[in-house]
Design an enzyme around this catalytic site. Structure first.
Site: not given
Length: 558
Positions: A124-126, A278-279
């Protein structure tokens, strides 16, 4: 990661902005300079004071809009976009550059990126604040903010106050870790809650000289890379687990296909995580030696953002919908923009008052969100044009009300057609084959100029209307015949009688017309205002005229 202005492969889901504005150079310079100043203000607040003045999605899209305008008008005063990290670098050099990430547009771009690669992992893009942690002889010696990727601010003293940042690690080797300070969230589902300002909370906290214990405990650490660690990803993950960063390792998983990448992206978007994201980030397991890293997007890692929750787009026009009761609803006609799986091209503002308060005009940039993930909703004006081409004025409110527009006359088309749609709908006579499009066609053909003209239409006249053939005309005639057998209560609703008109059992119109204001008000649930509305309805000249037409047509009860 912090806001990184990297090369973005932009599609309709980013911004509908393929065409350049039709502006003379003088206006282009004015608009670009003003928007550039706004973006610079946001940058300064975020990078120097830790304040996020706008949502990250709004910022990213607005900056892309600015860059697009600058590409369209290569004037001397607006040739290039200012670096958003100007002034945020700080004096401390990163031991290894933070590279940032370029962004993939969609699943096809992901598939293309994966085609020539193997040993790829996804995490996950934290959505937090990026930092570099530097350990020597097992002790934390330096924490550096992301800054511009090569230099950042010294956050060591503040980081030492965070329980999530270990002061000692079980290793005597030099360790360089890159990761994200994030705001802890309980059972956070990104698709439902969005980022809830989590990144801004971390930025604001780290801008303080001293952190209280409660705030410090709210900040977590996600390690997303170990630049000077083992060459293979599996070995690096095992090492992170041994150092106590098990959460980071558990959320880094191998993948082979774009379908798997899509699965994890959707999973982390719609399932619980302890932080905002967010991605997703796709990383090759093996990459160049850390000494070769630069403060720019690398070829061995890429981001694939979540579907937009908030889209910024241009208002093409402001129109007004007038309903059956005369309510005027402003509607923004938008440059189409993708939100989740919906293409949004229009949004209602609900009331003229709200539109006036928001002061939305054509060409303004507005933020649109999905309410409940399904209904497009106007959020705010992001940017107003410096030179508005014209001001739209709302229709005169006094011209439209419960007793206006019973005929197809200039200025009355919308309310009149809305009356017809209500009349034939489930709340009225419940007539099949009669929707807004059919009624509009009959009105355009001048076959229905009055609310009850359709009662006398035959199949031959209907077939003269473009788009209505023999079968359709026959179905419409059958629907019209059904109306003649509907009871008085259905006809009252169809004509738009106020709620409560059926509170008193009545066999005929005469019984209801004779009721006094006091008699209506005596009924349970009917107060003074509703009683007045009912009395006005049953005595209004237009309603009495329609009643006479229905009596002459032989409709029971009239």
């Amino acid at each position: 990661m912090q806001r990184l202005i990297a090369t973005a492969l932009c599609t309709l889901s980013c911004l509908a902005m393929a065409d350049c504005p039709d502006w003379p150079n003088r206006r282009a310079e004015t608009e670009i300079a003003a928007l550039a100043a706004q973006v610079a203000q946001w940058d300064a607040a975020y990078h120097r004071r830790g304040l996020s003045l706008v949502d990250d999605e709004i910022y990213d899209q607005t900056r892309r809009r600015l860059e697009q305008w600058q590409d369209c008008f290569a004037t001397d005063s607006a040739a290039t976009a200012a670096d958003p990290l100007d002034g945020s670098a700080g004096a401390v050099a990163h031991p290894v550059a933070q590279t940032g990430l370029a962004k993939l547009a969609d699943s096809e771009a992901v598939k293309d990126w994966l085609t020539a690669r193997s040993d790829v992992w996804v995490q996950p893009k934290v959505d937090g604040v990026a930092v570099t942690l530097h350990y020597q002889q097992g002790s934390l010696v330096r924490v550096v903010s992301r800054g511009n990727g090569s230099h950042g601010q010294d956050w060591t003293d503040r980081a030492r106050q965070l329980p999530a940042v270990p002061l000692q690690l079980p290793s005597k080797e030099e360790l360089i870790l890159q990761g994200e300070l994030y705001w802890r969230l309980q059972d956070h589902v990104q698709a439902q809650a969005g980022s809830v300002g989590a990144r801004g909370k971390v930025s604001a906290a780290m801008a303080r000289l001293v952190l209280d214990q409660t705030t410090a405990a709210q900040i977590g650490l996600f390690v997303w890379d170990w630049p000077n660690g083992p060459a293979g990803m599996r070995s690096r993950l095992a090492g992170l687990v041994a150092m106590g960063f098990g959460e980071s390792a558990a959320l880094t998983v191998p993948l082979e296909t774009a379908e798997q990448a899509g699965h994890w992206r959707d999973h982390w978007f719609r399932h619980r995580l302890p932080f905002a994201s967010d991605g997703v980030v796709l990383r090759q397991g093996e990459r160049p030696d850390a000494s070769r890293w630069q403060a720019q997007p690398p070829h061995w890692a890429i981001a694939w953002k979540y579907p937009l929750r908030t889209a910024v787009t241009r208002v093409r026009e402001v129109t007004f919908s007038i309903g059956r009761s005369g309510k005027i609803t402003p509607v923004l006609q938008l440059e189409p923009v993708q939100l989740d799986d919906r293409l949004v091209s229009r949004v209602s503002l609900g009331s003229v008052r709200r539109w006036q308060q928001a002061d939305v005009q054509p060409d303004d940039q507005v933020a649109i969100v999905l309410a409940g993930l399904t209904i497009p909703r106007f959020e705010r004006v992001v940017w107003r044009m410096q030179q508005r081409r014209r001001r739209v004025e709302a229709p005169t409110p006094d011209a439209y009300h419960l007793m206006s527009c019973w005929h197809a006359s200039p200025g009355c088309d919308q309310q009149f057609v809305a009356r017809l749609v209500w009349l034939s709908g489930n709340n009225g006579l419940d007539l099949p084959h009669l929707g807004a499009g059919t009624w509009q066609a009959l009105v355009d053909a001048r076959l229905v100029d009055d609310l009850l003209d359709w009662l006398y239409l035959d199949q031959g006249r209907l077939q003269q209307v473009p788009g209505i053939g023999e079968a359709s005309a026959g179905s419409l005639v059958a629907s019209f015949q059904l109306a003649r057998g509907r009871p008085l209560a259905s006809w009252l609703r169809a004509l738009g009688a106020p709620p409560g008109a059926d509170a008193i059992p009545a066999d005929s119109w005469d019984d209801l017309e004779a009721l006094s204001l006091a008699r209506w008000q005596a009924e349970p649930g009917i107060g003074a205002t509703r009683a007045k509305q009912l009395r006005t309805f049953f005595t209004a000249p237009e309603i009495l005229r329609l009643r006479q037409q229905l009596r002459e047509a032989g409709i029971a009860g009239f």
